[in-house]
Design an enzyme around this catalytic site. Structure first.
Site, PDB file in Angstrom:
ATOM      1  N   LYS A  79     -49.894 -41.392  34.549  1.00 15.60           N
ATOM      2  CA  LYS A  79     -49.852 -40.165  33.451  1.00 15.60           C
ATOM      3  C   LYS A  79     -51.072 -40.006  33.328  1.00 15.60           C
ATOM      4  O   LYS A  79     -51.104 -38.403  33.722  1.00 15.60           O
ATOM      5  CB  LYS A  79     -49.492 -41.313  32.238  1.00 15.60           C
ATOM      6  CG  LYS A  79     -47.912 -41.951  32.149  1.00 15.60           C
ATOM      7  CD  LYS A  79     -48.105 -42.092  30.899  1.00 15.60           C
ATOM      8  CE  LYS A  79     -46.496 -42.677  30.503  1.00 15.60           C
ATOM      9  NZ  LYS A  79     -45.948 -42.192  30.998  1.00 15.60           N
TER      10      LYS A  79
ATOM     11  N   ASP B 104     -50.282 -52.770  36.007  1.00 12.48           N
ATOM     12  CA  ASP B 104     -49.534 -51.783  35.655  1.00 12.48           C
ATOM     13  C   ASP B 104     -50.219 -50.753  34.494  1.00 12.48           C
ATOM     14  O   ASP B 104     -50.060 -51.301  33.230  1.00 12.48           O
ATOM     15  CB  ASP B 104     -48.167 -52.071  35.852  1.00 12.48           C
ATOM     16  CG  ASP B 104     -47.335 -50.057  34.796  1.00 12.48           C
ATOM     17  OD1 ASP B 104     -48.508 -49.519  34.973  1.00 12.48           O
ATOM     18  OD2 ASP B 104     -46.100 -50.502  34.886  1.00 12.48           O
TER      19      ASP B 104
ATOM     20  N   PHE C   3     -41.945 -52.607  30.374  1.00 11.18           N
ATOM     21  CA  PHE C   3     -41.632 -51.429  30.466  1.00 11.18           C
ATOM     22  C   PHE C   3     -42.470 -50.425  32.178  1.00 11.18           C
ATOM     23  O   PHE C   3     -43.386 -50.407  31.653  1.00 11.18           O
ATOM     24  CB  PHE C   3     -41.558 -50.447  29.546  1.00 11.18           C
ATOM     25  CG  PHE C   3     -41.010 -48.814  30.121  1.00 11.18           C
ATOM     26  CD1 PHE C   3     -39.952 -48.556  29.843  1.00 11.18           C
ATOM     27  CD2 PHE C   3     -42.294 -47.777  30.184  1.00 11.18           C
ATOM     28  CE1 PHE C   3     -38.763 -47.075  30.077  1.00 11.18           C
ATOM     29  CE2 PHE C   3     -41.365 -46.722  30.610  1.00 11.18           C
ATOM     30  CZ  PHE C   3     -39.297 -46.465  30.667  1.00 11.18           C
TER      31      PHE C   3
END
Length: 420
Positions: A262, A233, A148
């Site tokens: 984030k 990532d 994801f």
């Protein structure tokens, strides 16, 4: 009309407005948040909750950390956005600090995690062509099944989740899949046109899946031997979530590029970054990539203060210890509520509790947790995520785990499973 001028229950009022006017691309837990501080949240009716999810790691500092809010307020008295058409007094210091923490020579700031991933893909492809000599259009990037990396059309094009892809094609390709944690599978997927491996150190949306020990060490060695970029990532995993500043440190390796997001916005703003050394980042030249809001003055001021808070308040070191404590408490519950819980896995303050699907869905228990005053979120139908702010205390962990235990025991009683 607002809640004070209506006879409608406030929760129903606001849920109804979103349902009526919003796109149906989310299915939120039915809690209407009104305000929050640190690890606690209050809904529109005044009920208190423990935030055990941390907005998918976006509020690792806790909600509205006073130092970060103060930095934003100071900057808002000066200037927020002038775009990268000019220099600012905040971007340079932010880039310098992030470079020092990551160890990479260059930082390219963006807004969302998906934008940073798109930046990494563009960089890898151009590097593959200009540096490795792959004919343009034939560059291939290896990606793991269950990944994801975001929801843009390029990224969902290499997702292995049919729900993310159906009806959104055509996709342009350029990606080859391998099984997460399986070097034999990765090698079989590679070719002379492989320019990069794009991978998460822990697959969050796939159920908080941790790769086998030694996998990333072997992957690093393979990428080096084959002149392939290793792009890590860490949009969710980075900045302390796993008990180290960056998850790649657990195996003592260094990727060729790092993606952050984030928590980089310290719970206030969307801030992301693509980090790499000159030998990789040199492929970008003026006008080859950019973003109106990427690296804006306000975002840079907030992100810089957020990095200082993580460092000066020792939140990363605390995360390792608190993570061990959370794991121990959740495994106690696992032992007590068999056969409801199949597995407890993760790293640091990032834990997935995997349920036996014949007993309950994760959504069922997540909604019961909310009624008990604990906010979490399910993934993949069977996994409940525990990823609280790094500022959480042992006392709040205990309260949240106690509610989770009660929810699990209640479910077992409904199933007719006798207490051990």
């Amino acid at each position: 009309m607002d809640a004070s001028s209506s006879n409608t229950n406030p929760t129903d009022l606001y849920v109804g407005k979103e349902a009526r006017f919003g796109a149906r691309n989310y299915a939120p837990v039915p809690v209407v948040v009104d305000h929050a501080r640190d690890c606690l949240v209050w809904d529109v009716e005044g009920r208190e909750y423990i935030d055990i999810m941390g907005a998918y790691s976006a509020v690792s500092h806790g909600h509205l950390h006073p130092r970060v809010v103060a930095a934003a307020e100071r900057q808002l008295q000066k200037v927020a956005v002038m775009s990268r058409a000019y220099y600012s007094t905040t971007l340079g210091p932010f880039l310098e600090k992030l470079s020092a923490l990551t160890g990479f020579e260059r930082i390219l700031p963006m807004n969302t995690g998906a934008e940073a991933v798109e930046t990494a893909i563009k960089c890898a492809r151009r590097w593959g062509h200009q540096v490795k000599g792959i004919p343009d259009g034939r560059q291939r990037i290896l990606v793991a099944r269950g990944n994801f990396h975001g929801r843009t059309s390029t990224i969902i094009g290499f997702s292995s989740e049919e729900e993310y892809r159906t009806g959104f094609g055509p996709f342009d390709g350029g990606f080859q899949h391998f099984d997460y944690g399986d070097m034999a599978s990765l090698k079989a997927a590679a070719s002379v046109d492989t320019c990069a491996v794009l991978i998460e150190p822990i697959q969050g949306e796939a159920g908080v899946r941790v790769p086998p020990p030694g996998f990333f060490r072997e992957l690093r060695d393979w990428c080096t031997a084959n002149n392939v970029l290793l792009i890590d990532d860490e949009v969710q995993a980075g900045l302390g979530r796993t008990g180290k500043w960056f998850a790649f440190e657990h195996e003592g390796i260094r990727p060729d590029a790092l993606i952050l997001g984030k928590a980089l916005g310290a719970g206030l703003l969307p801030v992301s970054a693509f980090c790499a050394d000159d030998r990789v980042m040199q492929v970008f030249t003026p006008n080859s990539h950019g973003s109106t809001f990427g690296g804006n003055a306000l975002a840079a001021a907030v992100a810089l203060e957020g990095l200082k808070v993580l460092e000066e308040e020792h939140l990363v070191d605390q995360c390792a210890e608190k993570g061990d404590y959370l794991f121990a408490r959740l495994r106690e519950v696992q032992a007590e509520v068999q056969p409801l819980i199949r597995d407890v896995r993760g790293r640091g303050l990032w834990v997935g509790v995997d349920l036996e699907p014949s007993c309950a869905t994760a959504r069922q228990l997540v909604e019961r947790l909310a009624r008990g005053g604990v906010l979490s979120k399910e993934t993949h139908a069977t996994v409940i995520r525990f990823a609280p702010p790094l500022t959480i205390t042992h006392a709040l962990i205990d309260r949240a785990v106690d509610v989770f235990r009660q929810v699990c025991q209640e479910k077992l009683r409904e199933l007719g499973v006798p207490k051990p």
